[in-house]
Design an enzyme around this catalytic site. Structure first.
Site, PDB file in Angstrom:
ATOM      1  N   HIS A 163       0.844  -1.189   0.000  1.00 18.90           N
ATOM      2  CA  HIS A 163       0.000   0.000   0.000  1.00 18.90           C
ATOM      3  C   HIS A 163       0.881   1.241   0.000  1.00 18.90           C
ATOM      4  O   HIS A 163       1.898   1.300   0.687  1.00 18.90           O
ATOM      5  CB  HIS A 163      -0.926   0.021   1.228  1.00 18.90           C
ATOM      6  CG  HIS A 163      -2.021   1.030   1.110  1.00 18.90           C
ATOM      7  ND1 HIS A 163      -1.887   2.309   1.592  1.00 18.90           N
ATOM      8  CD2 HIS A 163      -3.258   0.958   0.552  1.00 18.90           C
ATOM      9  CE1 HIS A 163      -3.003   2.984   1.352  1.00 18.90           C
ATOM     10  NE2 HIS A 163      -3.847   2.185   0.710  1.00 18.90           N
ATOM     11  N   HIS A 164       0.491   2.241  -0.794  1.00 17.17           N
ATOM     12  CA  HIS A 164       1.344   3.412  -0.997  1.00 17.17           C
ATOM     13  C   HIS A 164       1.578   4.190   0.290  1.00 17.17           C
ATOM     14  O   HIS A 164       2.503   5.005   0.376  1.00 17.17           O
ATOM     15  CB  HIS A 164       0.725   4.332  -2.058  1.00 17.17           C
ATOM     16  CG  HIS A 164       1.737   5.073  -2.878  1.00 17.17           C
ATOM     17  ND1 HIS A 164       2.871   5.646  -2.336  1.00 17.17           N
ATOM     18  CD2 HIS A 164       1.800   5.337  -4.213  1.00 17.17           C
ATOM     19  CE1 HIS A 164       3.574   6.236  -3.283  1.00 17.17           C
ATOM     20  NE2 HIS A 164       2.963   6.054  -4.432  1.00 17.17           N
ATOM     21  N   SER A 165       0.752   3.979   1.303  1.00 20.86           N
ATOM     22  CA  SER A 165       0.958   4.684   2.572  1.00 20.86           C
ATOM     23  C   SER A 165       2.239   4.249   3.267  1.00 20.86           C
ATOM     24  O   SER A 165       2.780   4.985   4.099  1.00 20.86           O
ATOM     25  CB  SER A 165      -0.237   4.444   3.503  1.00 20.86           C
ATOM     26  OG  SER A 165      -0.411   3.052   3.752  1.00 20.86           O
ATOM     27  N   ASN A 342       6.562   8.749   2.740  1.00 19.20           N
ATOM     28  CA  ASN A 342       6.085   9.395   1.522  1.00 19.20           C
ATOM     29  C   ASN A 342       6.398  10.886   1.565  1.00 19.20           C
ATOM     30  O   ASN A 342       5.526  11.720   1.759  1.00 19.20           O
ATOM     31  CB  ASN A 342       4.578   9.188   1.365  1.00 19.20           C
ATOM     32  CG  ASN A 342       4.230   7.799   0.892  1.00 19.20           C
ATOM     33  OD1 ASN A 342       4.314   7.477  -0.282  1.00 19.20           O
ATOM     34  ND2 ASN A 342       3.839   6.945   1.843  1.00 19.20           N
TER      35      ASN A 342
END
Length: 491
Positions: A163-165, A342
């Site tokens: 997941h990009h988180s 991120n």
């Protein structure tokens, strides 16, 4: 008794409905670490619930049990890969909470027939089917799929889904390299090309140029947020496109071809990749518009593209120095901390869609546009904008506003530098690395990654919008040939 009451520091956290076994682990081992970053929280909002996938090809068959026994214990020392994401009920913030991880819940190896027909198509379909699913939030949001199936350019294939988180692409590439070693030297770690940042270098003129470019860039950002939308071309996704399954296709090229063009045009590898992309999108749209004319009874021409098309890419930029490989190795061995997550911004990059007589014009045009973005604070502005809106109005507002900006552009574009040397993963040499995403509110994402003497373009497409992604790959290949030949004649 409520779990949140018996564990110190967890009172006020929203309890997640999970199994008894995991609940017991939480009682014993949870500990609050830190809140999610603004960009990490954005990737949980509807319309921006994005997953990263990294497709890896090996030169040999790989055994999942070997991976679980050797690499997973080290990988789980990374706090993001061994933490749940929990909502604080009082503040509304999402926080990382440590938990115990069962590798069997994350390492997936389906039983495949050795003589599976059309193995390349099978792998492509398998990855596409992953985009129809999400990862349960009751466990750390990553998994690794092993497909021991011989394809046209690999003996086996792995698919890491995250997941990009958890992190951005550059952080994950650094982590992947920290888990590998050079194929020629098992004791040596891979080398990743450091990202060089251009700046004013103390010159007053360049400083004011950066300020002006920032003003122009942020003005276009605000207008896009309010009403400015890209032209509705055959590449533009419809509302809700982020919920559609994706098709992932790739095409690999020689790095020498890009170097030849780079030297002939005095540009960068990134400029050349963008120039090839602009040429390929022009070629693709020219064909699609020509087909529409023929269906309407009109005769197609050399240039069928309507004039004044607005087509922009959301181009993502890393805002922090590259995480060192040795630092990540120490983190996975000893639990030391490094900067992670991120920390990315983005710029809105216009692409000039047209049929050019001079193929090198595509590269010169993208260099001109990209230099404006390099000499600006637009990427930093987008990151600080997201962070400020999150602090003032919460994650819902951030999700709505960011989705509007993303949807009003046509595609996402990202590039990540890979290792210069051949690398081995769990002792198995890697033939290619191809990362991408799904869940973004665009019908097209192009991800470019370098590895050894190759450059791979990985496309993530919504097939309802782009039903022929392999044709788009052909257009990339044809465009590179035209640009390379023109560069050769120029030299």
């Amino acid at each position: 008794m409520n779990t949140m009451d018996v564990v110190p520091g967890l009172k006020g956290l929203k309890k997640i409905r999970i199994g008894r076994e995991i609940d017991e682990q939480i009682k014993k081992e949870k500990e609050i670490e830190e809140p999610l970053s603004p960009m990490a929280r954005l990737f949980h909002e509807p319309g921006s619930n994005v997953y990263i996938i990294a497709v890896i090809g090996w030169k040999s068959q790989i055994q999942p049990h070997h991976f679980k026994s050797t690499l997973v214990p080290s990988l789980l020392n990374h706090p993001r890969f061994s933490s749940l994401q929990v909502v604080d009920e009082e503040t509304g913030e999402m926080k990382w909470v440590k938990t115990k991880v069962n590798p069997d819940n994350h390492v997936i190896a389906p039983n495949l027939e050795p003589e599976t027909p059309s193995p390349d198509k099978f792998v492509e379909d398998y990855i596409s089917n992953l985009s129809k699913t999400t990862i349960d939030k009751s466990k750390p949001m990553w998994d690794f799929h092993f497909l021991n199936l011989k394809t046209s350019n690999a003996e086996s294939v792995g698919v890491l889904r995250v997941h990009h988180s958890l992190a951005d692409g550059l952080s994950l590439m650094s982590l992947l390299l920290a888990c590998c070693h050079k194929a020629s030297d098992p004791e040596a770690f891979p080398v990743i090309t450091a990202t060089k940042r251009s700046g004013p270098n103390g010159r007053v003129g360049l400083f004011f140029k950066r300020i002006w470019n920032t003003v122009v860039g942020t003005t276009m950002f605000v207008l896009t947020l309010l009403f400015l939308r890209d032209t509705n071309t055959p590449l533009k996704g419809s509302p809700g496109v982020e919920n559609n399954p994706r098709r992932f296709v790739r095409r690999t090229f020689s790095l020498d071809d890009f170097m030849l063009v780079k030297e002939a045009t005095n540009t960068t590898i990134n400029d050349v990749a963008l120039g090839v992309t602009q040429a390929a999108l022009s070629k693709y749209l020219n064909r699609r518009y020509g087909t529409s004319k023929q269906e309407d009874g009109a005769r197609g021409t050399k240039c069928n593209i309507p004039s004044n098309i607005r087509l922009r890419a959301t181009f993502f930029m890393n805002l922090r120095p590259t995480v060192g490989i040795n630092a990540l190795v120490d983190m996975m061995k000893e639990g030391t901390k490094v900067r992670w997550g991120n920390e990315i911004g983005y710029v809105l990059l216009p692409l000039d869609i047209a049929i050019r007589d001079d193929p090198l014009a595509y590269v010169r045009e993208t260099k001109y546009s990209m230099n404006k973005k390099k000499y600006s604070f637009e990427a930093t502005f987008s990151y600080l904008f997201t962070k400020s809106i999150l602090s003032l109005f919460g994650s819902k507002a951030v999700g709505i506003l960011s989705h509007k900006v993303f949807f009003n552009t046509t595609l996402w574009f990202s590039n990540v530098p890979g290792p210069r040397d051949e690398i081995a993963f769990c002792g198995h040499p890697i033939t290619y690395i191809a990362p991408s995403c799904y869940g973004q509110p665009n019908a097209l994402m192009i991800h470019v990654v370098s590895y050894m003497d190759k450059i791979t373009f990985m496309l993530s497409v919504d097939e309802e919008t782009i039903p022929d992604p392999h044709q788009l790959c052909d257009d990339l290949e044809d465009s590179l040939k035209l640009i390379k030949n023109a560069a050769g004649s120029f030299n």
